[in-house]
Design an enzyme around this catalytic site. Structure first.
Site, PDB file in Angstrom:
ATOM      1  N   LYS A 189      20.632  35.397  39.412  1.00 18.79           N
ATOM      2  CA  LYS A 189      21.543  35.655  37.847  1.00 18.79           C
ATOM      3  C   LYS A 189      20.493  35.989  37.053  1.00 18.79           C
ATOM      4  O   LYS A 189      19.883  34.994  36.298  1.00 18.79           O
ATOM      5  CB  LYS A 189      22.501  34.625  37.716  1.00 18.79           C
ATOM      6  CG  LYS A 189      23.239  34.949  36.610  1.00 18.79           C
ATOM      7  CD  LYS A 189      24.495  33.721  36.453  1.00 18.79           C
ATOM      8  CE  LYS A 189      25.502  34.220  35.501  1.00 18.79           C
ATOM      9  NZ  LYS A 189      25.121  34.868  34.182  1.00 18.79           N
ATOM     10  N   PHE A 260      22.180  46.456  39.710  1.00 15.89           N
ATOM     11  CA  PHE A 260      22.762  45.790  40.965  1.00 15.89           C
ATOM     12  C   PHE A 260      23.863  46.701  41.396  1.00 15.89           C
ATOM     13  O   PHE A 260      24.747  45.965  42.192  1.00 15.89           O
ATOM     14  CB  PHE A 260      23.021  44.519  40.422  1.00 15.89           C
ATOM     15  CG  PHE A 260      23.578  44.032  39.242  1.00 15.89           C
ATOM     16  CD1 PHE A 260      22.810  43.412  38.256  1.00 15.89           C
ATOM     17  CD2 PHE A 260      24.862  44.520  38.738  1.00 15.89           C
ATOM     18  CE1 PHE A 260      23.454  43.071  36.995  1.00 15.89           C
ATOM     19  CE2 PHE A 260      25.417  44.086  37.406  1.00 15.89           C
ATOM     20  CZ  PHE A 260      24.529  43.356  36.470  1.00 15.89           C
ATOM     21  N   ARG A 334      37.747  41.321  36.902  1.00 18.57           N
ATOM     22  CA  ARG A 334      37.234  39.827  37.507  1.00 18.57           C
ATOM     23  C   ARG A 334      37.532  40.192  38.923  1.00 18.57           C
ATOM     24  O   ARG A 334      38.930  40.100  39.140  1.00 18.57           O
ATOM     25  CB  ARG A 334      37.679  38.919  36.715  1.00 18.57           C
ATOM     26  CG  ARG A 334      36.852  37.479  36.947  1.00 18.57           C
ATOM     27  CD  ARG A 334      37.318  36.348  36.093  1.00 18.57           C
ATOM     28  NE  ARG A 334      36.876  36.715  34.630  1.00 18.57           N
ATOM     29  CZ  ARG A 334      35.451  36.737  34.162  1.00 18.57           C
ATOM     30  NH1 ARG A 334      34.541  36.230  34.885  1.00 18.57           N
ATOM     31  NH2 ARG A 334      35.257  37.230  32.828  1.00 18.57           N
ATOM     32  N   LYS A 340      29.419  33.453  40.708  1.00 23.93           N
ATOM     33  CA  LYS A 340      28.385  33.067  40.331  1.00 23.93           C
ATOM     34  C   LYS A 340      27.992  31.527  40.181  1.00 23.93           C
ATOM     35  O   LYS A 340      29.081  30.795  40.311  1.00 23.93           O
ATOM     36  CB  LYS A 340      28.382  33.306  38.483  1.00 23.93           C
ATOM     37  CG  LYS A 340      29.616  32.855  37.878  1.00 23.93           C
ATOM     38  CD  LYS A 340      29.796  33.357  36.553  1.00 23.93           C
ATOM     39  CE  LYS A 340      30.896  32.816  35.790  1.00 23.93           C
ATOM     40  NZ  LYS A 340      31.230  33.544  34.521  1.00 23.93           N
TER      41      LYS A 340
END
Length: 443
Positions: A189, A260, A334, A340
């Site tokens: 991340k 990404f 979302r 995460k």
């Protein structure tokens, strides 16, 4: 010219030169308000509304009457001309550079201030968007008010209409009791600034255009969209934010575009999208360049593999991990297909006062003023329920708050209120290792 490019510009020196990281307080010329002017790298910012409301002007080319009074009109004209070639150098700063036109038609959608997720500083919290269709690049216009924060310089401010990219946003993953992520794809991340490339320009997560060097944009393909991060290295979040909000800054050379995903091929399985990106930006790709990297993915073996990788990343100064469901499509909202993971710290602080609420919280508590055991002060508003805003912890009481890291100045970054401590009489700071301390307290 001196080593400090702001010390003298075309033979003109400022009335007062601030060193990097230094700030001064100035009195409003029309009210009792007091504002802060601070130097960050190669620009100044002011906490006054006039400075913040210049959303389409790069931060290094903004000014206001308070900065002009402090530095001098002649110096400010020279500084603005240097930092914003062809843009605004007018005294009232009303003329702004023309905002790049969005590449696509947009749909209008209202969005609340609560949609901004300060935990990430690069995500939108409650977006409801349709998945991207192949070859499509939908965006939506929203009207948004500027957010205030403790330091005065907003990460992505705008007071007008902006084009919000339909980004795939992550949900948190719980180590205990969370989904079994065996077989998922795992990557670092990155602690940078989220960016959406629409085939013509780079947009922030809230739709504001970045102004990277034209040479950088020219190297990117024009027939697709890309989702990634503008990254200046581990533990350089604050400096990265300052750089990507500027124009005509040599410091852009230290920023890389970490890619990404490719939303325009969002209906393909994730693995196929990664293979496609490698054909473009891999070592032998058609658009290979040192400024572009495809984020490396590793397949998860089991939960222990995730935990060990997290510890390894954090020991090197990294922020955490991202987990992608195998063969998942790109959803512009979302989604549980993207998770995460990062460590948090709990600490206690003493309540010293309150900040009044605004908007939906008007008439109640907007944030609690706190002092740490170290003597550092900060505000915490995130995590307060409506009931707690109406009846906040009393002055002198000890509260528990949670955060991810400290700024270099020792202040918690994006703290969240957890609750009032019933058995503590003195605050206690968390034991945070050096590599979990971010840049200066300037974002």
């Amino acid at each position: 010219m001196p080593t400090d490019e702001l010390a003298e510009i075309n033979g003109i020196k400022p009335k007062k030169l601030l060193g990097d990281g230094y700030e001064v307080e100035v009195q409003s010329q029309t009210s009792k308000s007091v504002y802060k002017i601070k130097r960050t790298l190669d620009h100044y910012y002011c906490t006054c509304p006039s400075w913040r409301n210049q959303a389409r002007v790069p931060v290094d080319a903004r000014s206001c009457k308070h900065i002009r009074t402090l530095m001098g009109d002649a110096y400010e004209e020279a500084r603005l001309a240097m930092k914003n070639t062809g843009g605004n150098t007018s005294k009232d700063n009303k003329k702004v550079p023309e905002e790049p036109k969005p590449a696509l038609k947009t749909n209008k959608r209202k969005r609340n201030n609560d949609d901004e997720d300060m935990d990430e500083a690069e995500e939108t919290k409650n977006g409801r968007r349709k998945p991207l269709a192949k070859g499509k690049k939908p965006t939506s216009k929203v009207s948004r008010k500027t957010r205030n924060n403790n330091e005065g310089e907003d990460n992505d401010n705008d007071t007008g209409t902006s084009v919000v990219p339909p980004l795939l946003l992550a949900n948190p993953w719980k180590i205990d009791g969370g989904l079994d992520v065996t077989g998922w794809w795992m990557s670092e991340k990155l602690d940078g600034v989220r960016v959406f490339y629409d085939g013509m320009q780079m947009l922030s997560r809230l739709g504001n255009p970045f102004t990277p060097p034209k040479e950088l944009l020219a190297k990117l393909p024009k027939d697709l969209t890309l989702d990634g991060e503008l990254f200046g290295g581990r533990q350089n979040f604050s400096e990265t934010v300052s750089i990507v909000k500027t124009r005509n800054s040599e410091r852009w050379e230290s920023i890389t575009f970490e890619i990404f995903d490719v939303p325009s091929k969002g209906d393909l399985p994730f693995e196929d999208r990664m293979d496609f990106l490698e054909t473009l930006f891999g070592p032998s790709g058609s658009h290979a360049d040192s400024a572009f990297h495809v984020v490396e993915q590793t397949q998860v073996e089991d939960k222990d593999h995730v935990i060990k990788t997290l510890k390894n990343i954090e020991s090197k100064g990294g922020e955490g991990l991202m987990l992608r469901r195998p063969r998942s499509i790109y959803e512009g909202k979302r989604s549980s297909s993207l998770l995460k993971l990062k460590s948090f710290y709990d600490a206690e602080a003493r309540v010293t006062g309150y900040e009044p609420g605004k908007g939906r919280n008007k008439g109640t508590t907007g944030a609690i003023k706190c002092v740490m055991a170290s003597g550092k002060t900060f505000n915490v508003g995130s995590g307060l329920s409506d009931r707690q805003r109406r009846n906040p912890p009393k002055v002198g009481s000890i509260i528990v708050y949670r955060f991810q890291e400290l700024t270099r100045d020792g202040v918690p970054r994006f703290p969240t209120f957890i609750g009032e401590s019933a058995d503590k009489t003195e605050p206690k700071d968390a034991d945070v290792p050096e590599h979990r301390k971010a840049g200066p307290d300037d974002v």
